[in-house]
Design a protein around this motif. Structure first.
Motif, mmCIF file in Angstrom:
data_model
loop_
_atom_site.group_PDB
_atom_site.id
_atom_site.type_symbol
_atom_site.label_atom_id
_atom_site.label_comp_id
_atom_site.label_asym_id
_atom_site.label_seq_id
_atom_site.Cartn_x
_atom_site.Cartn_y
_atom_site.Cartn_z
ATOM 1 N N THR A 12 0.836 -1.193 0.000
ATOM 2 C CA THR A 12 0.000 0.000 0.000
ATOM 3 C C THR A 12 0.874 1.248 0.000
ATOM 4 O OG1 THR A 12 -0.166 -0.082 2.408
ATOM 5 C CG2 THR A 12 -1.958 -1.099 1.145
ATOM 6 N N GLY A 14 0.866 5.540 0.988
ATOM 7 C CA GLY A 14 0.247 6.671 1.665
ATOM 8 C C GLY A 14 1.067 7.921 1.394
ATOM 9 N N LYS A 29 -2.710 14.445 5.977
ATOM 10 C CA LYS A 29 -2.888 13.385 5.001
ATOM 11 C C LYS A 29 -3.283 13.954 3.646
ATOM 12 C CE LYS A 29 -5.149 10.181 6.819
ATOM 13 N NZ LYS A 29 -6.181 9.302 7.349
ATOM 14 N N ARG A 33 -3.857 5.755 2.883
ATOM 15 C CA ARG A 33 -3.119 4.529 2.600
ATOM 16 C C ARG A 33 -4.022 3.535 1.873
ATOM 17 N NH1 ARG A 33 -0.116 0.756 7.154
ATOM 18 N NH2 ARG A 33 0.341 -0.963 5.753
#
Length: 91
Positions: A12, A14, A29, A33
């Motif tokens: 994954t 992010g 953010k 993710r």
């Protein structure tokens, strides 16, 4: 400046923006993710992430221009998984 994290455990990715003091930028953010696909429809793999690579995540392009020491050491140790870090390729 954004920080792109690739998680080896589940492939994954992010992306977040670190806060900058007294700049008015809160940070936080940018991209949750998740497992993401390249523009050609294939999944991103760890071999796609190396210093100098340009990755496109949901139409946003990021140039990877730095990695921490642990990441660089891992990429050099596992040159078969990271062909751009192979000493034979560099020289």
């Amino acid at each position: 400046v954004f920080v792109v994290k690739y998680f080896l455990a589940d492939d994954t990715i992010g992306v977040f923006e670190p806060p900058a003091r007294n700049s008015g930028i809160v940070g936080g953010k940018f991209l949750e993710r998740a497992r993401l696909k390249k523009p050609d429809g294939t999944w991103y793999l760890q071999s796609d992430f190396y210093v100098g690579a340009t990755i496109t995540l949901h139409t946003h392009s990021f140039v990877l221009y730095q990695a921490d020491e642990y990441t660089l050491a891992l990429m050099e140790e596992e040159a078969a998984l990271h062909p751009m870090s192979d000493i034979g390729y560099i020289f």
